[in-house]
Design a protein around this motif. Sequence first.
Motif, PDB file in Angstrom:
ATOM      1  N   VAL A  24       0.834  -1.201   0.000  1.00 21.67           N
ATOM      2  CA  VAL A  24       0.000   0.000   0.000  1.00 21.67           C
ATOM      3  C   VAL A  24       0.872   1.256   0.000  1.00 21.67           C
ATOM      4  O   VAL A  24       0.538   2.257  -0.638  1.00 21.67           O
ATOM      5  N   ILE A  25       1.997   1.212   0.699  1.00 21.81           N
ATOM      6  CA  ILE A  25       2.936   2.343   0.651  1.00 21.81           C
ATOM      7  C   ILE A  25       3.395   2.580  -0.786  1.00 21.81           C
ATOM      8  O   ILE A  25       3.410   3.710  -1.282  1.00 21.81           O
ATOM      9  N   GLU A  26       3.756   1.509  -1.484  1.00 23.08           N
ATOM     10  CA  GLU A  26       4.214   1.649  -2.864  1.00 23.08           C
ATOM     11  C   GLU A  26       3.097   2.138  -3.776  1.00 23.08           C
ATOM     12  O   GLU A  26       3.330   2.926  -4.693  1.00 23.08           O
ATOM     13  N   LEU A  27       1.879   1.689  -3.533  1.00 28.24           N
ATOM     14  CA  LEU A  27       0.754   2.157  -4.334  1.00 28.24           C
ATOM     15  C   LEU A  27       0.521   3.646  -4.109  1.00 28.24           C
ATOM     16  O   LEU A  27       0.227   4.391  -5.059  1.00 28.24           O
ATOM     17  N   SER A  28       0.659   4.106  -2.876  1.00 29.09           N
ATOM     18  CA  SER A  28       0.493   5.542  -2.605  1.00 29.09           C
ATOM     19  C   SER A  28       1.584   6.346  -3.299  1.00 29.09           C
ATOM     20  O   SER A  28       1.325   7.454  -3.800  1.00 29.09           O
ATOM     21  N   ARG A  29       2.793   5.815  -3.344  1.00 27.49           N
ATOM     22  CA  ARG A  29       3.874   6.489  -4.075  1.00 27.49           C
ATOM     23  C   ARG A  29       3.540   6.598  -5.564  1.00 27.49           C
ATOM     24  O   ARG A  29       3.754   7.638  -6.192  1.00 27.49           O
ATOM     25  N   THR A  30       3.035   5.510  -6.124  1.00 31.18           N
ATOM     26  CA  THR A  30       2.692   5.499  -7.549  1.00 31.18           C
ATOM     27  C   THR A  30       1.603   6.517  -7.853  1.00 31.18           C
ATOM     28  O   THR A  30       1.677   7.263  -8.838  1.00 31.18           O
ATOM     29  N   HIS A  62      -7.115   8.539  -8.302  1.00 37.22           N
ATOM     30  CA  HIS A  62      -8.233   7.632  -8.017  1.00 37.22           C
ATOM     31  C   HIS A  62      -8.137   6.373  -8.883  1.00 37.22           C
ATOM     32  O   HIS A  62      -8.243   5.243  -8.379  1.00 37.22           O
ATOM     33  N   GLN A  63      -7.953   6.548 -10.165  1.00 38.66           N
ATOM     34  CA  GLN A  63      -7.886   5.400 -11.077  1.00 38.66           C
ATOM     35  C   GLN A  63      -6.707   4.492 -10.746  1.00 38.66           C
ATOM     36  O   GLN A  63      -6.824   3.256 -10.750  1.00 38.66           O
ATOM     37  N   THR A  64      -5.574   5.090 -10.413  1.00 40.15           N
ATOM     38  CA  THR A  64      -4.380   4.308 -10.070  1.00 40.15           C
ATOM     39  C   THR A  64      -4.609   3.483  -8.808  1.00 40.15           C
ATOM     40  O   THR A  64      -4.276   2.295  -8.749  1.00 40.15           O
ATOM     41  N   ILE A  65      -5.179   4.107  -7.785  1.00 43.30           N
ATOM     42  CA  ILE A  65      -5.369   3.431  -6.500  1.00 43.30           C
ATOM     43  C   ILE A  65      -6.424   2.337  -6.606  1.00 43.30           C
ATOM     44  O   ILE A  65      -6.227   1.214  -6.112  1.00 43.30           O
ATOM     45  N   VAL A  66      -7.543   2.630  -7.245  1.00 42.74           N
ATOM     46  CA  VAL A  66      -8.613   1.627  -7.359  1.00 42.74           C
ATOM     47  C   VAL A  66      -8.117   0.403  -8.117  1.00 42.74           C
ATOM     48  O   VAL A  66      -8.368  -0.742  -7.715  1.00 42.74           O
TER      49      VAL A  66
END
Length: 280
Positions: A24-30, A62-66
């Motif tokens: 999740v940390i890496e996803l938030s970075r992305t 939003h699209q990246t996280i979902v």
Amino acid sequence: MIRASPAEPDPVSLAISASLLDAVIELSRTAGERILDIYARDIAVHHKDDDSPLTQADLAAHQTIVAGLARLTPGIPVLSEEGADTPYATRRTWPQYWLVDPLDGTKEFIKRNGEFTVNIALIENHAPLLGVVWAPAKGVGYAGARGLGALRIEGKVRAPIKARAAANPPVFVVSRSHKDAALDTLLAKLPEHDAVSTGSSLKFCLVAEGSADLYPRTGPTSEWDTAAGHCVVECAGGEVLRLPDLAPLRYNEKDSLLNPGFVVIGDRRAGWRERLLAAA
């Protein structure tokens, strides 16, 4: 239960794996990288029905996280500010869900002051179990997970954080963009203090890392604004309570996604509950 990846067993209830937190940390970075791509260009601003601002960066994050959460935990629903049209009759049945603000602090983003964040939280039984707050323009993040503690991330460096014993005079965090008369009244009834201002969920993080002691909020917020920072604070030893009754702040218990007023407390032993009840 949470499945961090197809190869991993389900952890026991209320336990979060370190690998899930890392993902999740890496996803938030992305998502933050997507935001910064747009931050570097002219920002087109639209307005939602409630007149709050919306940018291309909100939608891109939003699209990246979902999409990322769907790959990571395909069985867990996602409630995001930019997709918050799920009726309560549906979401009240969710024992777990992701609660996301793809770009918290859109006004700060538009002002280009760097005080905006990506917020991702995992909620179970109305309480946050995992939370990540990433500030892309600052290159700094904060994360917390039940059973794993809280940390501050800068570059490749990760350091544990802990809420501090209350300072004398204490330091209060106040919103940069949302100060109101009710807050002024409350602050006038509390002890003399120094004040710091910042935007977005970074206010929670100042308490969590021991840079501030109290963050009272009387103005409007939504559940996605608070959940990730709430988790970081609790994992750092603090607490987040409703105003004026000082019950724990809870999630997904009603049709509206608006929070009541609340207060973030760093030092649970400093007598803030008694002072706040007296002020109320």
